[in-house]
Scaffold this motif. Structure first.
Motif, short mmCIF file in Angstrom:
data_model
loop_
_atom_site.label_atom_id
_atom_site.label_comp_id
_atom_site.label_asym_id
_atom_site.label_seq_id
_atom_site.Cartn_x
_atom_site.Cartn_y
_atom_site.Cartn_z
N LEU A 161 51.14 58.48 34.36
CA LEU A 161 52.04 57.61 34.75
C LEU A 161 51.49 56.43 35.71
O LEU A 161 51.96 55.32 35.71
N SER A 162 50.51 56.78 36.44
CA SER A 162 50.01 55.78 37.45
C SER A 162 48.40 55.73 37.44
O SER A 162 47.80 56.55 36.91
N GLN A 163 48.16 54.50 37.91
CA GLN A 163 46.52 54.46 38.18
C GLN A 163 46.23 53.89 39.22
O GLN A 163 47.00 53.32 40.09
N ILE A 164 45.01 54.09 39.76
CA ILE A 164 44.48 53.70 41.25
C ILE A 164 43.17 53.13 41.07
O ILE A 164 42.17 53.57 40.32
N ARG A 165 42.97 52.38 41.90
CA ARG A 165 41.79 51.47 42.08
C ARG A 165 41.17 51.60 43.29
O ARG A 165 41.82 51.88 44.48
N PHE A 166 39.74 51.53 43.37
CA PHE A 166 38.95 52.00 44.70
C PHE A 166 38.42 50.86 44.97
O PHE A 166 37.63 49.96 44.10
N ARG A 167 38.16 50.24 46.17
CA ARG A 167 37.49 49.26 46.79
C ARG A 167 36.69 49.30 48.13
O ARG A 167 37.35 50.12 48.83
N SER A 168 35.67 48.36 48.25
CA SER A 168 35.04 48.49 49.47
C SER A 168 34.82 46.87 49.79
O SER A 168 34.91 46.07 48.96
N GLY A 169 34.71 46.61 51.20
CA GLY A 169 34.58 45.42 51.73
C GLY A 169 35.74 44.60 51.49
O GLY A 169 36.98 45.04 51.34
N GLU A 170 35.59 43.12 51.13
CA GLU A 170 36.59 42.34 50.89
C GLU A 170 36.63 41.37 49.68
O GLU A 170 36.20 40.25 49.85
N PRO A 171 36.84 42.15 48.49
CA PRO A 171 36.57 41.61 47.40
C PRO A 171 37.60 40.19 46.86
O PRO A 171 37.13 39.76 45.88
N LEU A 172 38.74 40.02 47.70
CA LEU A 172 39.57 39.01 47.15
C LEU A 172 39.13 37.66 47.13
O LEU A 172 38.48 37.17 48.17
N LEU A 173 39.16 36.83 45.97
CA LEU A 173 38.73 35.63 45.89
C LEU A 173 39.81 34.90 46.56
O LEU A 173 40.78 34.64 46.75
N ASN A 174 39.27 33.80 47.59
CA ASN A 174 40.11 32.68 48.13
C ASN A 174 40.10 31.59 47.03
O ASN A 174 39.70 31.68 46.04
#
Length: 365
Positions: A161-174
């Motif tokens: 029913l659910s999914q999960i994402r893994f991240r490192s650093g700061e990948p968000l675009l400004n």
């Protein structure tokens, strides 16, 4: 270590598989062959569930088990399948447990099909002070809070029913980076992309198709939906069509559930992933998504997705609310992938919702 890795990003499918191989993700049974998506991992329900008095967070220094001892009403098995009733809150230990590296954090979200069934889900972790977020280096079990809102559902061990994402650093675009990417790769078909608030605006389509169909509203007091069955249910047993009005508007009734669609087609290039963020409540007391992840390749023409629109799960809170055609209802934020995924959303995976317009979940025929 590459520059890309140093900059950080969303972990792609092959790196998620690497977390399994390294023991950072563990489960008592082998993982499903299709459990890893291009930029996320599906989480599986374990063999037992708890009905609880109310939703809760464990809080600093406390485990979910401690809180279940206090708030659980009864425990039951999912081995043979069990029905979860609307209006009730359940907590299910998940099969997956984590021992994340010190530089990897994770965020969960309901799967698309879960959101389109109006099943409210949130991941719980020991010592958590927020839902759906795991700090870098988290070590411990995972639990899923489940509350069906419109239809009773049948689930079993292994249901996803659910999914999960893994991240490192700061990948968000400004905003500047997002505008540049849109200039290069065209992220939305809107004539003038509204890029503000950290994301690209999505607006609502209340014109509909040639038949005037603009959406669906969930029926009350229906039969049970087995979350693991595809194309098994007649649409008309569970949904009422919503037709275009002469004024091009739709009155959302409080606490009714609607499936609508964005005016714009959306594009997520292979080197990026996107997420729909909750819209500013100052603009109206309604919520426009449960399932917010858009995988690399969504709407990407090379992956068979040219013209993919965003399906919106909409619910008004407390008061009736009038939506008008073209009104902004959400924003897509984009993040960099750490490396390109091996498989893209769409033709590589025979994805359910590539090249979609207005579309219900895979359960309905």
């Amino acid at each position: 270590m590459s520059d890309t890795h140093a900059q950080g990003g969303i972990l792609p499918d092959q790196e998620i598989a690497g977390l399994f191989a390294a023991g950072a993700i563990a489960a008592p049974i082998e993982r499903d062959g299709d459990q890893i998506q291009p930029a996320s991992l599906d989480l599986r329900l374990g063999p037992k569930a708890y009905r609880v008095r109310a939703s809760f967070l464990p809080g600093q220094g406390q485990s979910v088990v401690d809180k279940l001892d206090r708030f659980s009403l009864h425990e039951f098995s999912l081995a043979e399948g069990a029905v979860l009733e609307t209006g009730c809150v359940y907590v299910v230990p998940l099969l997956e447990s984590f021992r994340l590296p010190a530089d990897i954090r994770a965020t969960a979200n309901p799967k698309s099909s879960t959101g389109r069934l109006d099943i409210f889900t949130r991941v719980l972790a020991d010592r958590a002070q927020e839902f759906d977020k795991l700090p870098a280096g988290y070590e411990g079990p995972l639990y899923l809070e489940i509350s069906p809102r419109t239809f009773p559902i049948l689930v079993r061990q292994g249901s996803r029913l659910s999914q999960i994402r893994f991240r490192s650093g700061e990948p968000l675009l400004n905003e500047a980076e997002l505008a540049a990417l849109h200039g290069e790769q065209v992220l939305t078909t809107a004539a003038e992309a509204n890029i503000s608030g950290g994301g690209i605006a999505l607006s609502i389509d209340l014109v509909g198709n040639q038949d005037g169909l603009v959406g669906y509203r969930g029926k009350r007091h229906t039969g049970v939906v087995d979350v693991d069955r595809r194309g098994a249910y007649a649409l008309t047993d569970f949904w009422e069509p919503v037709l275009r009005s002469k004024a091009g508007e739709l009155v959302l009734d409080p606490d009714e559930f609607y499936i609508l669609v964005s005016k714009e087609a959306v594009h997520v290039p292979p080197a990026f992933a996107a997420e729909m963020t909750p819209f500013d409540p100052l603009v109206g007391e309604f919520r426009v998504h449960y399932a917010g992840f858009f995988d690399p390749g969504f709407g990407h023409s090379a992956a068979g997705g040219s013209g993919s629109r965003a399906v919106l799960e909409v619910r008004s809170h407390d008061v009736p609310f009038i939506l008008e055609d073209g009104q902004i209802v959400g924003r897509l934020v984009y993040e960099r992938m750490q490396t390109l995924p091996q498989k893209l959303y769409g033709s590589d995976l025979k994805s359910n919702y590539q090249a979609q317009g207005l579309k219900l979940s895979k359960h309905f025929a």
